[in-house]
Design an enzyme around this catalytic site. Sequence first.
Site, short mmCIF file in Angstrom:
data_model
loop_
_atom_site.label_atom_id
_atom_site.label_comp_id
_atom_site.label_asym_id
_atom_site.label_seq_id
_atom_site.Cartn_x
_atom_site.Cartn_y
_atom_site.Cartn_z
N GLU A 121 26.52 1.98 79.93
CA GLU A 121 26.47 3.47 80.33
C GLU A 121 25.36 3.40 81.40
OE1 GLU A 121 25.93 7.86 78.64
OE2 GLU A 121 25.35 6.23 77.33
N ILE A 241 27.59 19.56 68.12
CA ILE A 241 26.45 20.11 69.02
C ILE A 241 26.91 19.74 70.46
CG2 ILE A 241 24.03 19.42 69.77
CD1 ILE A 241 24.43 20.45 67.17
N ASP A 265 28.38 8.85 70.32
CA ASP A 265 27.23 8.89 71.34
C ASP A 265 25.86 8.55 70.23
OD1 ASP A 265 25.96 8.70 73.62
OD2 ASP A 265 25.84 10.61 74.02
N ALA A 299 19.76 14.39 73.22
CA ALA A 299 19.67 13.00 73.23
C ALA A 299 20.45 12.14 72.46
CB ALA A 299 18.10 12.51 72.95
#
Length: 372
Positions: A121, A241, A265, A299
């Site tokens: 990433e 979220i 993720d 995060a």
Amino acid sequence: MKIIHAKVYTEDGVFQEKDVYTDGERIVEHETGDGDVLDGSGCYLIPGLTDVHFHGCAGRDFCDGSTESMEIMAEYEASQGITTIVPATMTLSREKLKSICETAASYPNEKGAVFCGINMEGPFISLARKGAQNGAYVHRPDVEMFRELNAASGHKVKLLAVAPEEPGAMEFIEALKDEVVLSVAHTTADCETAAEAFRKGASHVTHLYNAMAGLSHRAPGVVGAAADDARVEAELICDGIHVHPVTVRQTFKMFGDDRIILISDSMEATGMPDGEYALGGQKVVKKGNRATLEDGTIAGSVTNLMDCLRMAVKMGIPLESAVKCAAVNPARSVGIYDRYGSITPGKTANLVLLKEEDLSTVQVILKGKAIL
């Protein structure tokens, strides 16, 4: 093993009641007469999921750079029905990334979910859209650097993120398009720049909507460019979220369920109690189903991919589409669909039984063996 009376997810993307047979690690066409009988009455039988973008879980992170952490993560993922994994790196120093790649190359891959490659990433991203990545290690697109890291991994990098507006990015994409799947990510690119990146060989978008400009009627951005190009697939985080339910439903209408890849993720706090954790060397606080840096930046997630599938269904996505986007499409995207991702004779017997009433997990079958 013989699994009877379940509603089986077929290669046609529908559920059909039929029996499924395994012989050792493989799915087979006919009953062998050996092994256990598993009654799937009142259950769906789906392929084990593939997560092509997660950082950690169970208190461990891929960037720990240890085979112990990889094994703990793989066992947690398998327990949740995620049976093939492509963990992601963060934006770190060249030396640290090389060490992580070397660890991946030597990983014995004996327990838990099958390790199928690396999602790199960082670090070839935009500082302005770094999100929870560490800006100190953002690096210009560098073909030689990538090739060095990929060689250190045993050529296991399956996905590579790049911000196409950065100097040298277009040449980077053209040079590497036949070596790895290139993903537009953490970017300030406008629609025209993203479209050019797709024409030059990028074919994937990392966590659509996140770490990029939104979709606007006069500035459609990366989202619009990706939706407009039928060759491009897009990751979507359905944890409740990162992306609003209305946007999730609209995205399925724009892209269709052939081009969406559900990802988690997830970071190391997934499957753990609330508290302080780390991501890419930065402090992260987990509270409920949200993880943030100290400045409030999201995060990653603390939701595994199977729970993201369940959340997508709660958001109004048909189960058939959710399974396609969490099992079939991700396996295809990283080139492992010949072995995983569907309930097809000859493929590895990675299967999950879910209750029809609430999609709770009844049993996970990994390489032909029940593990719950």
